[in-house]
Design a protein around this motif. Sequence first.
Motif, PDB file in Angstrom:
ATOM      1  N   ALA A   1       0.834  -1.207   0.000  1.00 51.48           N
ATOM      2  CA  ALA A   1       0.000   0.000   0.000  1.00 51.48           C
ATOM      3  C   ALA A   1       0.867   1.255   0.000  1.00 51.48           C
ATOM      4  N   PHE A   2       1.953   1.244   0.758  1.00 55.73           N
ATOM      5  CA  PHE A   2       2.876   2.369   0.758  1.00 55.73           C
ATOM      6  C   PHE A   2       3.475   2.577  -0.628  1.00 55.73           C
ATOM      7  N   ALA A   3       3.932   1.492  -1.235  1.00 58.25           N
ATOM      8  CA  ALA A   3       4.578   1.589  -2.549  1.00 58.25           C
ATOM      9  C   ALA A   3       3.617   2.140  -3.595  1.00 58.25           C
ATOM     10  N   GLU A   4       2.351   1.769  -3.481  1.00 54.92           N
ATOM     11  CA  GLU A   4       1.353   2.241  -4.446  1.00 54.92           C
ATOM     12  C   GLU A   4       1.111   3.739  -4.344  1.00 54.92           C
ATOM     13  N   THR A   5       1.469   4.320  -3.195  1.00 58.28           N
ATOM     14  CA  THR A   5       1.301   5.761  -3.004  1.00 58.28           C
ATOM     15  C   THR A   5       2.652   6.462  -2.853  1.00 58.28           C
ATOM     16  N   ALA A   6       3.695   5.856  -3.388  1.00 49.54           N
ATOM     17  CA  ALA A   6       5.047   6.447  -3.437  1.00 49.54           C
ATOM     18  C   ALA A   6       5.622   6.744  -2.061  1.00 49.54           C
ATOM     19  N   LYS A   7       5.245   5.936  -1.070  1.00 49.90           N
ATOM     20  CA  LYS A   7       5.768   6.143   0.276  1.00 49.90           C
ATOM     21  C   LYS A   7       6.812   5.082   0.630  1.00 49.90           C
ATOM     22  N   VAL A   8       7.830   5.503   1.347  1.00 49.50           N
ATOM     23  CA  VAL A   8       8.887   4.618   1.818  1.00 49.50           C
ATOM     24  C   VAL A   8       8.769   4.524   3.332  1.00 49.50           C
ATOM     25  N   PRO A   9       8.709   3.309   3.911  1.00 47.50           N
ATOM     26  CA  PRO A   9       8.585   3.192   5.372  1.00 47.50           C
ATOM     27  C   PRO A   9       9.863   3.656   6.070  1.00 47.50           C
ATOM     28  N   LEU A  10       9.698   4.229   7.271  1.00 41.43           N
ATOM     29  CA  LEU A  10      10.840   4.737   8.032  1.00 41.43           C
ATOM     30  C   LEU A  10      10.830   4.147   9.443  1.00 41.43           C
ATOM     31  N   PRO A  11      11.427   2.979   9.633  1.00 38.01           N
ATOM     32  CA  PRO A  11      11.506   2.422  10.987  1.00 38.01           C
ATOM     33  C   PRO A  11      12.311   3.348  11.896  1.00 38.01           C
ATOM     34  N   SER A  12      11.909   3.430  13.174  1.00 37.66           N
ATOM     35  CA  SER A  12      12.623   4.297  14.111  1.00 37.66           C
ATOM     36  C   SER A  12      12.244   3.961  15.538  1.00 37.66           C
ATOM     37  N   THR A  13      13.064   4.406  16.478  1.00 41.06           N
ATOM     38  CA  THR A  13      12.709   4.386  17.890  1.00 41.06           C
ATOM     39  C   THR A  13      12.130   5.753  18.247  1.00 41.06           C
ATOM     40  N   PRO A  14      11.464   5.873  19.399  1.00 40.57           N
ATOM     41  CA  PRO A  14      11.025   7.203  19.824  1.00 40.57           C
ATOM     42  C   PRO A  14      12.186   8.190  19.923  1.00 40.57           C
ATOM     43  N   ALA A  15      13.314   7.760  20.470  1.00 39.67           N
ATOM     44  CA  ALA A  15      14.465   8.657  20.607  1.00 39.67           C
ATOM     45  C   ALA A  15      15.022   9.045  19.238  1.00 39.67           C
ATOM     46  N   GLY A  16      15.067   8.088  18.326  1.00 39.36           N
ATOM     47  CA  GLY A  16      15.559   8.391  16.987  1.00 39.36           C
ATOM     48  C   GLY A  16      14.679   9.398  16.276  1.00 39.36           C
ATOM     49  N   TYR A  17      13.373   9.248  16.450  1.00 43.15           N
ATOM     50  CA  TYR A  17      12.445  10.209  15.853  1.00 43.15           C
ATOM     51  C   TYR A  17      12.614  11.579  16.502  1.00 43.15           C
ATOM     52  N   GLY A  18      12.845  11.590  17.811  1.00 40.34           N
ATOM     53  CA  GLY A  18      13.044  12.860  18.496  1.00 40.34           C
ATOM     54  C   GLY A  18      14.240  13.621  17.939  1.00 40.34           C
ATOM     55  N   ASP A  19      15.348  12.923  17.707  1.00 44.59           N
ATOM     56  CA  ASP A  19      16.535  13.566  17.131  1.00 44.59           C
ATOM     57  C   ASP A  19      16.251  14.062  15.709  1.00 44.59           C
ATOM     58  N   PHE A  20      15.501  13.264  14.973  1.00 49.61           N
ATOM     59  CA  PHE A  20      15.145  13.630  13.601  1.00 49.61           C
ATOM     60  C   PHE A  20      14.311  14.911  13.579  1.00 49.61           C
ATOM     61  N   ARG A  21      13.329  15.007  14.473  1.00 48.71           N
ATOM     62  CA  ARG A  21      12.479  16.207  14.538  1.00 48.71           C
ATOM     63  C   ARG A  21      13.303  17.456  14.799  1.00 48.71           C
ATOM     64  N   LYS A  22      14.211  17.385  15.746  1.00 48.43           N
ATOM     65  CA  LYS A  22      15.044  18.548  16.071  1.00 48.43           C
ATOM     66  C   LYS A  22      15.827  19.011  14.847  1.00 48.43           C
ATOM     67  N   ALA A  23      16.392  18.048  14.115  1.00 47.54           N
ATOM     68  CA  ALA A  23      17.167  18.394  12.925  1.00 47.54           C
ATOM     69  C   ALA A  23      16.285  19.028  11.859  1.00 47.54           C
ATOM     70  N   GLU A  24      15.057  18.541  11.722  1.00 42.45           N
ATOM     71  CA  GLU A  24      14.143  19.098  10.729  1.00 42.45           C
ATOM     72  C   GLU A  24      13.730  20.529  11.077  1.00 42.45           C
ATOM     73  N   VAL A  25      13.487  20.782  12.355  1.00 47.08           N
ATOM     74  CA  VAL A  25      13.118  22.136  12.784  1.00 47.08           C
ATOM     75  C   VAL A  25      14.232  23.116  12.421  1.00 47.08           C
ATOM     76  N   GLU A  26      15.470  22.720  12.664  1.00 45.26           N
ATOM     77  CA  GLU A  26      16.603  23.596  12.349  1.00 45.26           C
ATOM     78  C   GLU A  26      16.748  23.788  10.840  1.00 45.26           C
ATOM     79  N   LYS A  27      16.556  22.732  10.087  1.00 42.82           N
ATOM     80  CA  LYS A  27      16.672  22.818   8.624  1.00 42.82           C
ATOM     81  C   LYS A  27      15.657  23.799   8.051  1.00 42.82           C
ATOM     82  N   PHE A  28      14.417  23.684   8.496  1.00 42.99           N
ATOM     83  CA  PHE A  28      13.377  24.557   7.945  1.00 42.99           C
ATOM     84  C   PHE A  28      13.467  25.976   8.482  1.00 42.99           C
ATOM     85  N   ARG A  29      14.045  26.154   9.651  1.00 44.91           N
ATOM     86  CA  ARG A  29      14.266  27.516  10.130  1.00 44.91           C
ATOM     87  C   ARG A  29      15.218  28.239   9.175  1.00 44.91           C
ATOM     88  N   ALA A  30      16.264  27.552   8.767  1.00 52.64           N
ATOM     89  CA  ALA A  30      17.221  28.155   7.833  1.00 52.64           C
ATOM     90  C   ALA A  30      16.569  28.410   6.476  1.00 52.64           C
TER      91      ALA A  30
END
Length: 332
Positions: A293-322
């Motif tokens: 179902a993901f592939a049919e809608t051009a989505k790629v799954p992203l396995p993660s832990t809660p902590a890994g997602y937390g680090d990812f969010r912080k990096a994204e906030v900084e990227k979009f601020r710039a």
Amino acid sequence: MTSERLDSLQAARMAAIGAAACAVLAAGPAQALAADAFPSRPVILVVPYAPGGGADILARTVAKYLGREWNQPVVVESRAGGGTTIGASYVARAKPDGYTLLISVTQHAIAPSLFKQLPYDYLKDLAPVALLSDSPFILTVPERSPYGSLSDLLTALQRKGSSMNFGSSGPASVPHLAGEMLNQATGAKATHIPFPGTAPAFTALLGEQIDYLFGDTSVLPSVQAGKVKALAVTTRDRSPALPDVPAMSETIPGFALSSWVGLEAPAGTPPAIVTAINATVQKILKDPDLLKAFAETAKVPLPSTPAGYGDFRKAEVEKFRALTQKIGIKLE
């Protein structure tokens, strides 16, 4: 998704395994029992957009598989508006028991750079639970549009400038940022026309009321059916779902934006429950039917832990601020 982002997530994921296990132990017997019993009633997934868009479609897909695992209904509830901040604010204020979760999107990492005041702190008031997927935006034009390629559109933008327009799913949304990036790359000043979500923006595209749209993956079936033309995708590389459609970066070096989706809970949700929800998400992200179902809608799954997602969010906030500072977009 770039190899750098994947490496970052993998490193954070490994580092977080021990921490996640310790959190479960530290939570104590009461929280462990609560996690074992979770969920004992319906769970709500709050989508920050109007029904019919890519986030809504993904939420309904994920809800089906979570419901099967939990043997409880998982209800998708739309709370659109405010550039995704209404939905986020609602979940941030919800009871922190795991029964109200947010379908978080790239836009939530952009919002802190756009508003002087938000009714919540994205990184403090919402607890990261799990990443779900990553996908491109698709640069689309009406079926009868004279532009058959990205080069055609770029030529027209340079010639016509502000007499052309593009739609988006809302002010300062990722599609809006993509349109402004295209303006910068061409030196054009195409007019931005915001809509309350991808679905109404796409309806305007079908009706030839706008010239082009960076649509999310909800537009993919219409692309495949020939109802609209896809000129490019915004991920750094071509999408497996549209292998013949070039990436924007092939013509405009460095042009890359993607649409990630995650799952968040109100801050204060017991770590044992967060860990239990994450474990279920990791399980369904391996389900062959969900992957299809993901592939049919051009989505790629992203396995993660809660902590890994937390680090990812912080990096994204900084990227979009710039990025928002560079483009000069600001909302009051």
